[in-house]
Write an enzyme that holds these catalytic residues in place. Structure first.
Site, PDB file in Angstrom:
ATOM      1  N   ASP A  24       0.824  -1.210   0.000  1.00  0.00           N
ATOM      2  CA  ASP A  24       0.000   0.000   0.000  1.00  0.00           C
ATOM      3  C   ASP A  24       0.860   1.263   0.000  1.00  0.00           C
ATOM      4  O   ASP A  24       1.376   1.675   1.047  1.00  0.00           O
ATOM      5  CB  ASP A  24      -0.892  -0.035   1.247  1.00  0.00           C
ATOM      6  CG  ASP A  24      -1.772   1.180   1.361  1.00  0.00           C
ATOM      7  OD1 ASP A  24      -2.380   1.375   2.430  1.00  0.00           O
ATOM      8  OD2 ASP A  24      -1.848   1.951   0.382  1.00  0.00           O
ATOM      9  N   ASP A  58      -1.512   5.645  -5.150  1.00  0.00           N
ATOM     10  CA  ASP A  58      -1.925   4.819  -4.026  1.00  0.00           C
ATOM     11  C   ASP A  58      -2.347   3.420  -4.455  1.00  0.00           C
ATOM     12  O   ASP A  58      -3.500   3.188  -4.843  1.00  0.00           O
ATOM     13  CB  ASP A  58      -3.084   5.512  -3.294  1.00  0.00           C
ATOM     14  CG  ASP A  58      -3.519   4.727  -2.079  1.00  0.00           C
ATOM     15  OD1 ASP A  58      -4.510   5.131  -1.437  1.00  0.00           O
ATOM     16  OD2 ASP A  58      -2.877   3.700  -1.774  1.00  0.00           O
TER      17      ASP A  58
END
Ligand SMILES: O=C(CCCl)NNC1=[NH+]CCN1
Length: 326
Positions: A33, A218
Protein backbone atom coordinates in the site's frame (compact mmCIF):
# COMPACT_ATOMS: atom_id res chain seq x y z
CA UNK A 1 23.19 -3.83 -4.35
CA UNK A 2 20.23 -6.11 -4.12
CA UNK A 3 17.15 -6.33 -6.31
CA UNK A 4 13.95 -8.21 -5.53
CA UNK A 5 10.76 -9.09 -7.37
CA UNK A 6 7.50 -10.37 -5.99
CA UNK A 7 4.17 -11.34 -7.55
CA UNK A 8 1.08 -9.16 -7.02
CA UNK A 9 -2.08 -11.25 -7.34
CA UNK A 10 -5.49 -9.60 -7.78
CA UNK A 11 -8.58 -10.23 -5.70
CA UNK A 12 -12.05 -10.16 -7.31
CA UNK A 13 -12.64 -7.03 -9.46
CA UNK A 14 -8.96 -6.17 -8.95
CA UNK A 15 -10.10 -4.62 -5.65
CA UNK A 16 -6.62 -5.14 -4.25
CA UNK A 17 -3.42 -7.04 -4.98
CA UNK A 18 -1.71 -9.42 -2.54
CA UNK A 19 1.96 -10.39 -2.34
CA UNK A 20 3.69 -13.12 -0.27
CA UNK A 21 5.94 -11.84 2.52
CA UNK A 22 8.06 -14.00 4.84
CA UNK A 23 8.12 -12.79 8.46
CA UNK A 24 10.32 -14.79 10.82
CA UNK A 25 9.90 -17.70 8.42
CA UNK A 26 6.10 -17.43 8.28
CA UNK A 27 4.61 -16.46 4.89
CA UNK A 28 1.60 -14.11 4.84
CA UNK A 29 -0.12 -12.49 1.86
CA UNK A 30 -0.04 -8.71 2.30
CA UNK A 31 -1.55 -5.76 0.43
CA UNK A 32 1.34 -3.49 -0.64
CA UNK A 33 0.00 0.00 0.00
CA UNK A 34 1.83 3.11 -1.25
CA UNK A 35 -0.89 5.17 0.51
CA UNK A 36 0.16 4.21 4.05
CA UNK A 37 3.35 3.47 6.02
CA UNK A 38 2.55 0.70 8.52
CA UNK A 39 3.47 -2.97 8.10
CA UNK A 40 0.80 -4.79 10.08
CA UNK A 41 -0.33 -8.41 10.11
CA UNK A 42 -3.15 -10.62 11.27
CA UNK A 43 -1.74 -12.23 14.41
CA UNK A 44 -2.50 -14.89 16.99
CA UNK A 45 -3.25 -11.94 19.33
CA UNK A 46 -6.57 -11.39 17.49
CA UNK A 47 -9.78 -13.03 18.67
CA UNK A 48 -10.10 -16.29 16.70
CA UNK A 49 -13.59 -15.13 15.68
CA UNK A 50 -11.84 -12.49 13.52
CA UNK A 51 -9.12 -14.65 11.96
CA UNK A 52 -11.15 -17.27 10.12
CA UNK A 53 -9.72 -17.84 6.62
CA UNK A 54 -6.65 -15.69 7.30
CA UNK A 55 -3.05 -16.73 7.86
CA UNK A 56 -1.98 -15.32 11.21
CA UNK A 57 1.55 -14.47 12.35
CA UNK A 58 2.46 -16.28 15.56
CA UNK A 59 5.34 -14.45 17.28
CA UNK A 60 5.87 -17.39 19.65
CA UNK A 61 6.83 -19.54 16.64
CA UNK A 62 9.49 -17.15 15.33
CA UNK A 63 12.95 -17.60 16.81
CA UNK A 64 13.96 -14.13 15.61
CA UNK A 65 10.95 -12.14 16.85
CA UNK A 66 11.60 -9.45 19.51
CA UNK A 67 8.74 -7.69 21.33
CA UNK A 68 8.84 -3.85 21.35
CA UNK A 69 7.59 -3.35 24.91
CA UNK A 70 5.08 -0.53 25.36
CA UNK A 71 4.75 0.33 21.67
CA UNK A 72 1.30 0.44 20.06
CA UNK A 73 -0.19 1.41 16.71
CA UNK A 74 -3.60 2.42 15.40
CA UNK A 75 -4.41 3.22 11.78
CA UNK A 76 -7.48 4.28 9.82
CA UNK A 77 -7.63 4.31 6.02
CA UNK A 78 -9.35 6.54 3.51
CA UNK A 79 -12.07 3.95 2.97
CA UNK A 80 -13.01 3.91 6.67
CA UNK A 81 -11.31 0.61 7.47
CA UNK A 82 -8.78 0.37 10.28
CA UNK A 83 -6.74 -1.76 12.67
CA UNK A 84 -4.64 -1.48 15.82
CA UNK A 85 -2.33 -3.50 18.07
CA UNK A 86 1.19 -3.86 19.44
CA UNK A 87 4.66 -4.08 17.92
CA UNK A 88 7.72 -6.26 17.55
CA UNK A 89 10.74 -6.68 15.30
CA UNK A 90 11.58 -9.56 12.99
CA UNK A 91 13.32 -10.42 9.72
CA UNK A 92 11.03 -9.63 6.78
CA UNK A 93 11.83 -11.01 3.33
CA UNK A 94 10.24 -10.05 0.03
CA UNK A 95 11.36 -11.70 -3.21
CA UNK A 96 14.65 -12.76 -1.64
CA UNK A 97 15.55 -9.40 -0.08
CA UNK A 98 15.57 -9.48 3.72
CA UNK A 99 15.16 -6.48 6.01
CA UNK A 100 16.49 -7.47 9.44
CA UNK A 101 14.91 -6.11 12.62
CA UNK A 102 11.97 -4.67 10.68
CA UNK A 103 9.11 -3.28 12.79
CA UNK A 104 6.17 -5.68 12.46
CA UNK A 105 2.87 -4.41 13.82
CA UNK A 106 0.68 -7.18 15.25
CA UNK A 107 -3.07 -6.64 15.04
CA UNK A 108 -5.10 -7.12 18.19
CA UNK A 109 -8.14 -5.50 16.55
CA UNK A 110 -9.20 -5.10 12.89
CA UNK A 111 -12.30 -3.55 11.31
CA UNK A 112 -14.98 -5.68 9.67
CA UNK A 113 -13.68 -4.96 6.14
CA UNK A 114 -10.46 -6.79 7.02
CA UNK A 115 -12.19 -9.67 8.85
CA UNK A 116 -14.30 -10.43 5.75
CA UNK A 117 -11.43 -9.99 3.27
CA UNK A 118 -10.03 -13.47 3.93
CA UNK A 119 -7.31 -13.32 1.26
CA UNK A 120 -5.69 -10.37 3.04
CA UNK A 121 -3.34 -11.13 5.96
CA UNK A 122 -2.33 -7.50 6.49
CA UNK A 123 -0.78 -4.47 4.83
CA UNK A 124 2.76 -3.47 3.91
CA UNK A 125 2.98 0.30 3.75
CA UNK A 126 5.20 1.87 1.08
CA UNK A 127 4.48 5.55 1.75
CA UNK A 128 6.94 7.68 3.75
CA UNK A 129 7.66 6.78 7.36
CA UNK A 130 6.65 10.19 8.73
CA UNK A 131 3.05 8.90 8.64
CA UNK A 132 3.80 5.61 10.40
CA UNK A 133 1.38 5.27 13.35
CA UNK A 134 3.60 3.47 15.91
CA UNK A 135 3.70 5.27 19.26
CA UNK A 136 5.80 6.46 21.08
CA UNK A 137 8.35 6.16 18.22
CA UNK A 138 7.46 6.05 14.51
CA UNK A 139 8.97 3.07 12.66
CA UNK A 140 10.41 2.72 9.17
CA UNK A 141 8.64 0.97 6.30
CA UNK A 142 10.16 -2.20 4.87
CA UNK A 143 11.36 -0.22 1.84
CA UNK A 144 13.05 2.44 3.96
CA UNK A 145 14.71 -0.26 6.13
CA UNK A 146 16.16 -2.05 3.08
CA UNK A 147 16.68 0.95 0.75
CA UNK A 148 20.41 1.31 1.39
CA UNK A 149 20.98 -2.36 0.41
CA UNK A 150 19.20 -1.96 -2.93
CA UNK A 151 20.96 -1.40 -6.28
CA UNK A 152 18.85 1.77 -6.65
CA UNK A 153 16.65 3.46 -3.98
CA UNK A 154 13.39 2.85 -5.84
CA UNK A 155 10.62 0.36 -6.46
CA UNK A 156 8.21 -0.22 -9.34
CA UNK A 157 4.63 -1.47 -9.65
CA UNK A 158 3.29 -3.42 -12.61
CA UNK A 159 -0.31 -4.32 -11.69
CA UNK A 160 -2.42 -6.11 -14.27
CA UNK A 161 -6.13 -6.34 -15.08
CA UNK A 162 -7.48 -9.68 -13.78
CA UNK A 163 -3.96 -11.14 -13.82
CA UNK A 164 -0.86 -11.30 -11.66
CA UNK A 165 1.67 -8.50 -11.90
CA UNK A 166 4.83 -7.66 -10.01
CA UNK A 167 6.50 -5.27 -7.60
CA UNK A 168 10.25 -4.81 -8.15
CA UNK A 169 12.61 -3.33 -5.58
CA UNK A 170 16.00 -1.80 -6.54
CA UNK A 171 15.72 -1.81 -10.30
CA UNK A 172 13.59 -0.74 -13.26
CA UNK A 173 12.92 -3.71 -15.55
CA UNK A 174 12.81 -2.22 -19.04
CA UNK A 175 10.94 -5.26 -20.36
CA UNK A 176 7.89 -4.16 -18.36
CA UNK A 177 7.14 -0.91 -20.18
CA UNK A 178 7.37 0.81 -23.55
CA UNK A 179 8.49 4.33 -24.45
CA UNK A 180 9.64 6.90 -21.90
CA UNK A 181 9.04 7.08 -18.18
CA UNK A 182 7.39 10.42 -17.44
CA UNK A 183 8.31 11.73 -13.98
CA UNK A 184 6.73 14.28 -11.66
CA UNK A 185 8.42 15.71 -8.59
CA UNK A 186 7.00 14.33 -5.33
CA UNK A 187 6.15 16.40 -2.24
CA UNK A 188 6.68 13.84 0.54
CA UNK A 189 6.02 16.25 3.43
CA UNK A 190 2.51 14.82 3.90
CA UNK A 191 3.90 11.28 3.85
CA UNK A 192 2.42 10.37 0.45
CA UNK A 193 3.82 9.93 -3.07
CA UNK A 194 2.12 13.25 -3.88
CA UNK A 195 2.39 15.32 -7.06
CA UNK A 196 0.55 18.11 -8.86
CA UNK A 197 -2.31 17.21 -11.19
CA UNK A 198 -3.57 20.45 -12.70
CA UNK A 199 -5.21 19.26 -15.89
CA UNK A 200 -7.19 16.36 -17.29
CA UNK A 201 -8.76 15.24 -20.56
CA UNK A 202 -12.12 13.68 -21.30
CA UNK A 203 -12.56 11.94 -24.63
CA UNK A 204 -9.48 13.71 -25.91
CA UNK A 205 -10.62 17.19 -24.87
CA UNK A 206 -8.11 18.69 -22.48
CA UNK A 207 -9.04 20.97 -19.59
CA UNK A 208 -6.68 22.79 -17.29
CA UNK A 209 -7.76 23.04 -13.68
CA UNK A 210 -5.45 25.26 -11.71
CA UNK A 211 -7.64 24.60 -8.63
CA UNK A 212 -7.45 20.82 -8.94
CA UNK A 213 -6.20 19.04 -5.80
CA UNK A 214 -2.79 17.38 -5.71
CA UNK A 215 -2.86 13.64 -6.33
CA UNK A 216 -1.25 10.67 -4.60
CA UNK A 217 -0.16 7.39 -6.19
CA UNK A 218 -1.92 4.82 -4.03
CA UNK A 219 -1.73 1.07 -4.74
CA UNK A 220 -3.92 0.50 -1.65
CA UNK A 221 -6.94 2.18 -3.25
CA UNK A 222 -8.87 0.31 -5.96
CA UNK A 223 -10.34 3.24 -7.83
CA UNK A 224 -9.49 6.67 -9.20
CA UNK A 225 -10.88 9.30 -6.82
CA UNK A 226 -10.85 12.68 -8.56
CA UNK A 227 -12.14 16.13 -7.59
CA UNK A 228 -15.92 16.28 -7.55
CA UNK A 229 -16.29 18.69 -10.49
CA UNK A 230 -14.00 16.53 -12.61
CA UNK A 231 -16.03 13.38 -11.86
CA UNK A 232 -19.19 15.32 -12.72
CA UNK A 233 -17.69 16.52 -16.00
CA UNK A 234 -16.64 12.97 -16.90
CA UNK A 235 -20.01 11.32 -16.31
CA UNK A 236 -21.81 14.20 -18.06
CA UNK A 237 -20.37 12.49 -21.16
CA UNK A 238 -21.90 9.11 -20.25
CA UNK A 239 -25.56 8.73 -21.24
CA UNK A 240 -27.70 7.24 -18.49
CA UNK A 241 -25.08 7.73 -15.79
CA UNK A 242 -26.03 8.96 -12.33
CA UNK A 243 -24.41 9.46 -8.95
CA UNK A 244 -26.30 6.82 -6.96
CA UNK A 245 -25.77 7.24 -3.21
CA UNK A 246 -27.18 3.77 -2.49
CA UNK A 247 -24.44 2.28 -4.70
CA UNK A 248 -21.87 4.70 -3.29
CA UNK A 249 -21.02 6.50 -6.51
CA UNK A 250 -21.46 6.91 -10.26
CA UNK A 251 -23.21 4.07 -12.09
CA UNK A 252 -24.22 3.77 -15.75
CA UNK A 253 -25.53 1.24 -18.28
CA UNK A 254 -22.84 -1.40 -18.85
CA UNK A 255 -23.43 -0.99 -22.59
CA UNK A 256 -22.05 2.59 -22.40
CA UNK A 257 -18.94 3.50 -24.36
CA UNK A 258 -16.94 5.26 -21.65
CA UNK A 259 -14.76 8.13 -22.87
CA UNK A 260 -10.99 7.98 -22.36
CA UNK A 261 -9.83 9.91 -19.29
CA UNK A 262 -6.44 11.62 -19.14
CA UNK A 263 -4.89 12.32 -15.73
CA UNK A 264 -2.02 14.73 -15.19
CA UNK A 265 1.06 13.28 -13.52
CA UNK A 266 2.85 16.60 -13.15
CA UNK A 267 3.14 17.91 -16.71
CA UNK A 268 2.37 14.58 -18.40
CA UNK A 269 -1.16 13.48 -19.24
CA UNK A 270 -1.58 9.73 -18.88
CA UNK A 271 -4.60 8.67 -20.92
CA UNK A 272 -6.66 5.87 -19.40
CA UNK A 273 -8.68 3.90 -21.96
CA UNK A 274 -12.43 4.21 -21.41
CA UNK A 275 -12.80 0.50 -22.16
CA UNK A 276 -10.85 -0.19 -18.93
CA UNK A 277 -12.66 2.30 -16.72
CA UNK A 278 -15.51 0.07 -15.58
CA UNK A 279 -14.90 -1.26 -12.07
CA UNK A 280 -17.66 -3.79 -11.47
CA UNK A 281 -21.23 -4.84 -12.24
CA UNK A 282 -23.89 -3.60 -9.84
CA UNK A 283 -26.40 -5.86 -11.58
CA UNK A 284 -26.64 -7.50 -15.01
CA UNK A 285 -27.05 -4.17 -16.83
CA UNK A 286 -25.73 -1.52 -14.43
CA UNK A 287 -22.02 -0.86 -13.92
CA UNK A 288 -20.03 0.99 -11.24
CA UNK A 289 -17.34 3.33 -12.53
CA UNK A 290 -13.61 3.12 -11.89
CA UNK A 291 -13.61 6.94 -11.75
CA UNK A 292 -15.38 8.29 -8.67
CA UNK A 293 -15.55 11.58 -6.78
CA UNK A 294 -13.19 12.30 -3.86
CA UNK A 295 -16.08 14.27 -2.29
CA UNK A 296 -13.77 17.30 -2.39
CA UNK A 297 -11.47 15.82 0.27
CA UNK A 298 -8.66 18.04 -1.07
CA UNK A 299 -6.66 15.07 -2.36
CA UNK A 300 -7.04 13.13 -5.61
CA UNK A 301 -6.24 9.43 -5.16
CA UNK A 302 -4.91 7.57 -8.19
CA UNK A 303 -5.36 3.90 -7.34
CA UNK A 304 -5.20 0.53 -9.05
CA UNK A 305 -7.35 1.69 -12.00
CA UNK A 306 -4.27 3.74 -13.03
CA UNK A 307 -1.65 1.10 -12.16
CA UNK A 308 -3.41 -1.46 -14.35
CA UNK A 309 -2.81 0.77 -17.38
CA UNK A 310 0.55 2.33 -16.55
CA UNK A 311 3.85 0.97 -15.26
CA UNK A 312 4.85 3.04 -12.21
CA UNK A 313 8.20 4.02 -10.69
CA UNK A 314 8.44 5.17 -7.07
CA UNK A 315 11.88 6.82 -7.01
CA UNK A 316 12.90 7.74 -3.45
CA UNK A 317 16.43 8.61 -4.54
CA UNK A 318 15.20 11.53 -6.64
CA UNK A 319 11.88 12.00 -4.77
CA UNK A 320 9.89 11.56 -7.96
CA UNK A 321 7.05 9.41 -9.29
CA UNK A 322 6.94 8.25 -12.91
CA UNK A 323 4.63 6.37 -15.28
CA UNK A 324 5.19 4.63 -18.60
CA UNK A 325 2.89 2.92 -21.07
CA UNK A 326 2.97 -0.86 -21.08
O1 LIG B 1 -5.92 4.91 3.00
C1 LIG B 1 -5.67 5.19 1.85
C2 LIG B 1 -5.97 6.57 1.28
C3 LIG B 1 -4.87 7.49 1.78
CL1 LIG B 1 -5.30 9.15 1.40
N1 LIG B 1 -5.04 4.32 0.98
N2 LIG B 1 -4.65 3.10 1.42
C4 LIG B 1 -5.60 2.16 1.78
N3 LIG B 1 -5.27 1.04 2.43
C5 LIG B 1 -6.42 0.24 2.72
C6 LIG B 1 -7.55 1.07 2.14
N4 LIG B 1 -6.91 2.24 1.58
Amino acid sequence: GETAEVTASPEANDAEYLSPVSIGGQTLNLDFDTGSADLWVFSTELPTSETSGHTTFDPSKSSTFKKYDGATWKISYGDGSGASGDVGFDNVAIGGATATSQAVELATSVSSQFVSDQANDGLLGLAFSNINTVSPTKQKTWFETIKSQLENPLFTADLEKDASGTYDFGNIDSSKYTGDIHYAPVDKSGGFWEFNSKSYSIGGTKSSCTTCSPAIADTGTSLLLVDDDVAKAYYAQVDGSKNDSTQGGYVYPCSSNLPDFGIAIGDYIAVLKGSDLTYANVDSSTCFGGIQSNANSGMQIFGDVMFKQYFAVFDAGNTQFGVASK
